[in-house]
Scaffold this motif. Structure first.
Motif, short mmCIF file in Angstrom:
data_model
loop_
_atom_site.label_atom_id
_atom_site.label_comp_id
_atom_site.label_asym_id
_atom_site.label_seq_id
_atom_site.Cartn_x
_atom_site.Cartn_y
_atom_site.Cartn_z
N ASN A 28 0.86 -1.19 0.00
CA ASN A 28 0.00 0.00 0.00
C ASN A 28 0.89 1.23 0.00
OD1 ASN A 28 0.47 1.12 2.71
ND2 ASN A 28 -0.42 -0.81 3.40
N TYR A 29 0.30 2.37 -0.26
CA TYR A 29 1.13 3.57 -0.19
C TYR A 29 0.34 4.75 0.33
CZ TYR A 29 -0.74 5.54 -4.59
OH TYR A 29 -1.55 6.07 -5.56
N GLU A 30 1.12 5.69 0.82
CA GLU A 30 0.55 6.87 1.46
C GLU A 30 1.36 8.05 0.93
OE1 GLU A 30 0.29 8.36 6.11
OE2 GLU A 30 1.21 6.47 5.60
N VAL A 31 0.67 9.10 0.52
CA VAL A 31 1.42 10.26 0.02
C VAL A 31 1.59 11.25 1.16
CG1 VAL A 31 1.48 12.13 -1.66
CG2 VAL A 31 0.57 9.92 -2.32
N LYS A 32 2.85 11.47 1.53
CA LYS A 32 3.14 12.43 2.60
C LYS A 32 3.74 13.67 1.96
CE LYS A 32 3.70 9.45 6.60
NZ LYS A 32 4.54 9.07 7.71
N GLY A 33 2.92 14.68 1.78
CA GLY A 33 3.38 15.88 1.07
C GLY A 33 3.64 15.51 -0.38
N ASP A 34 4.95 15.50 -0.76
CA ASP A 34 5.26 15.16 -2.16
C ASP A 34 6.00 13.82 -2.26
OD1 ASP A 34 7.50 15.98 -0.85
OD2 ASP A 34 8.18 17.42 -2.35
N VAL A 35 5.99 13.06 -1.16
CA VAL A 35 6.70 11.76 -1.17
C VAL A 35 5.70 10.62 -0.98
CG1 VAL A 35 8.54 10.39 -0.10
CG2 VAL A 35 8.72 12.87 -0.10
N ALA A 36 5.78 9.63 -1.87
CA ALA A 36 4.92 8.44 -1.72
C ALA A 36 5.67 7.43 -0.85
CB ALA A 36 4.62 7.83 -3.08
N VAL A 37 5.06 7.04 0.26
CA VAL A 37 5.69 6.03 1.11
C VAL A 37 5.04 4.69 0.77
CG1 VAL A 37 6.17 5.28 3.47
CG2 VAL A 37 6.15 7.72 2.91
N VAL A 38 5.80 3.84 0.10
CA VAL A 38 5.28 2.55 -0.36
C VAL A 38 5.63 1.50 0.69
CG1 VAL A 38 5.38 0.82 -2.20
CG2 VAL A 38 5.60 3.26 -2.76
N ARG A 39 4.60 0.85 1.24
CA ARG A 39 4.84 -0.10 2.34
C ARG A 39 4.54 -1.52 1.88
NH1 ARG A 39 2.33 4.03 5.47
NH2 ARG A 39 3.97 5.21 6.51
N ILE A 40 5.49 -2.42 2.21
CA ILE A 40 5.32 -3.82 1.84
C ILE A 40 5.00 -4.62 3.10
CG2 ILE A 40 6.35 -5.18 -0.05
CD1 ILE A 40 9.00 -3.87 0.65
N ASN A 41 4.01 -5.48 2.99
CA ASN A 41 3.66 -6.30 4.16
C ASN A 41 2.84 -7.51 3.73
OD1 ASN A 41 3.32 -7.21 6.73
ND2 ASN A 41 1.86 -5.64 7.34
N ASP A 42 3.48 -8.68 3.70
CA ASP A 42 2.74 -9.90 3.39
C ASP A 42 1.95 -10.28 4.63
OD1 ASP A 42 1.88 -12.50 3.04
OD2 ASP A 42 3.64 -13.10 1.89
N PRO A 43 0.61 -10.24 4.55
CA PRO A 43 -0.19 -10.47 5.76
C PRO A 43 -0.16 -11.93 6.23
CG PRO A 43 -1.62 -10.26 3.86
CD PRO A 43 -0.24 -10.00 3.37
N ASN A 44 0.31 -12.82 5.35
CA ASN A 44 0.25 -14.25 5.69
C ASN A 44 1.58 -14.84 6.13
OD1 ASN A 44 -2.44 -14.16 4.69
ND2 ASN A 44 -1.60 -14.28 2.62
N SER A 45 2.61 -14.00 6.27
CA SER A 45 3.92 -14.57 6.59
C SER A 45 4.71 -13.65 7.53
CB SER A 45 4.70 -14.78 5.28
OG SER A 45 6.00 -15.22 5.56
N LYS A 46 5.66 -14.28 8.20
CA LYS A 46 6.55 -13.53 9.09
C LYS A 46 7.48 -12.64 8.26
CE LYS A 46 10.21 -14.75 12.37
NZ LYS A 46 11.09 -15.85 12.76
#
Ligand code: A1D88
Length: 472
Positions: A28-46
């Protein structure tokens, strides 16, 4: 840093989360001002892996980031504190029916990272935890890398240990980034590289200190801090205050000059090849294929290099050697699991009878886990030998810079050596590791029980969990 913190507060009002509006589960990603913070997170694994789903969502997200005019740069970060990306999904590779299918996977990975490398907006990889295999290949395709100095942060290309090779551009990018000798060392040994070493090698640009506890846990605070710093650097790259390319020192210029001679490079290929043959006796195909791919890229150019990489990756994945090595890896993962559930009583203090090779070896492992360990022997010399074994194990780690001397001493403070049973009364568990003599074993067990009885231990419980390494 106060500026960075203020910025973090401000961004809360200007940020927009884009995962809410889609069915994405891994990226998923979130735009903070002019920067996109792209976050990776497999919900099914450590851990995060470059699975089919992860790659699909990553491609979608990056397309959105590139198309968003409000975004000028991006930060790639994991939501799992202990893992950035652990590599390509091994199950995905194993699930392929033939070498051609694996080659196609490799080509898709190469294409994806080529798009990342050519990104019109700079991407900063913010690394905390394991950054391995395809995960490292992803990171080195980004324009900038920041890593935490955490013990958990390791970078590496362990594919060779699975009978594979870095098949998503790694054999081509690594030599350019860290030089031929370092690249061969990384890819042929598969060893983990800690953040400080990675910085010296030119694998990462900046380091961030991990934070201690505060209102949040140390892991959460470190991740927040890493993200803030990465956002600042992403903005700095856009405004050209932060250079992406390091100015080369005179040593590096000399090295580049030397490497420009084909004769020197050939000497390196031959030396590496004969070393591999000597150590592997030619029984493992992967190291030889790694050399072949690097050589193709350096000597014939990127088209030949990438083609050799994807084809050899496909072929290797279907060898019996790779199947056996992956089986070995899966066995190691299985061994890490505790099949017995949560223990009824936590072991805070452990007593070990006998400071021989076995007893001291057990102590070495338990002090490291923060368990107060009482090591008992019958003679001063026997006890000293055992204590020395524990010290040496830790000191070797200090010499290899795996731990600091402070950490060594702090771990060592969990060890108490003694000749009598004085601390046995408060032990939660006793492990017997004396000589292989049934009479001695019977005698020491009786002595332990006597000590426990005389101290009315553990609210009526006479003996703690008493483990003997042999049935007595
Ligand atoms: C072209 C590119 C090719 C490649 O990238 S090939 C893959 C290269 N990468 C690796 O070889 C890394 C393999 N993984 C590890 O070494 C370790 O894991 C870690 C250091 C990343 C984490 O260690 P720890 O925290 O002790 O976790 P754990 O118990 O080993 O693993 C947790 C779960 O994660 C799964 N897993 C880890 N890495 C991968 C992977 N690369 N592909 C698929 N699954 C993976 C395991 O199997 C297990 O799973 P369960 O919990 O179901 O038993």
């Amino acid at each position: 840093m106060a500026g960075v913190r203020a910025l973090g507060v401000l961004s809360r009002f200007t940020s927009r989360r884009y995962a809410l509006y889609s069915a994405r589960t891994h990226v998923n990603y979130e735009v903070k001002g002019d920067v996109a913070v792209v976050r990776i997170n497999d919900p099914n694994s450590k851990v995060n892996t470059l699975s089919v789903q992860m790659q699909k969502e990553m491609a979608e997200v990056m397309d959105e980031v590139w198309a968003n005019n409000a975004v000028q740069s991006a930060v790639l970060i994991s939501s799992k504190p202990g893992c950035f990306i652990a590599g390509a999904d091994i199950n995905m590779i194993q699930g392929c029916n033939n070498a051609e299918e694996v080659t196609t996977l490799s080509k898709e990975g190469q294409k994806m990272f080529e798009r990342i490398e050519k990104s019109p907006k700079p991407i900063v990889a913010a690394i905390n935890g394991s950054c391995l295999g395809g995960g490292l290949e992803f990171a080195i395709a980004c324009q900038y890398r920041i890593a935490t100095k955490s013990k958990k942060t390791v970078l590496g290309t362990p594919e060779v240990m699975l009978g594979l090779l870095p098949g998503a551009g790694g054999t081509q990018r690594l030599p350019k980034m860290v030089g031929l000798p370092n690249a061969f060392d990384m890819m042929l040994t598969g060893r983990n590289i800690r953040a400080d070493k990675a910085k010296k090698m030119g694998l990462v640009h900046q380091l961030v200190d991990p934070l201690g506890p505060g209102l949040k846990s140390p892991e959460e605070r470190t991740m927040d801090y890493l993200e803030e710093v990465a956002i600042e650097y992403a903005r700095g790259i856009v405004s050209k205050k932060i250079p992406i390319h390091k100015v080369k020192g005179s040593m590096e210029k000399i090295q580049d000059y030397v490497m420009s001679f084909g004769l020197v490079r050939n000497q390196i290929y031959n030396t590496v090849q004969s070393k591999v043959m000597k150590q592997s006796k030619g029984l493992y195909p992967a190291p030889l294929k790694i050399i072949e791919c690097v050589k193709a890229g350096v000597e014939q150019g990127p088209v030949a290099g990438y083609l050799a990489e994807s084809q050899n990756f496909g072929q290797l994945a279907k060898t019996s050697e790779s199947a056996a090595l992956i089986g070995l890896y899966q066995g190691q993962v299985a061994c890490k699991k505790n099949r017995f559930g949560t223990p009824q009583r936590e072991v805070k203090t452990l007593a070990i009878l006998g400071a021989g090779l076995m007893g001291a070896g057990i102590a070495q492992v338990t002090v490291d886990k923060g368990v107060h360990t009482v090591l008992k022997d019958t003679t001063v010399s026997g006890l000293a030998r055992g204590e020395q074994q524990v010290y040496k194990g830790l000191n070797d780690k200090t010499k290899k810079k795996n731990i600091t001397s402070f950490q060594r001493d702090s771990i060592l403070s969990n060890l108490t050596g003694q000749l009598d049973y004085s601390n046995f009364a408060k032990a939660d568990m006793v492990i017997e590791a004396v000589f292989e003599d049934i009479n001695i074993k019977h005698a020491v067990l009786k002595e332990v029980e006597a000590v426990r009885q005389s101290h009315h231990c553990c609210q009526g419980e006479v003996t703690p969990h008493l483990l003997s390494l042999f049935p007595v």
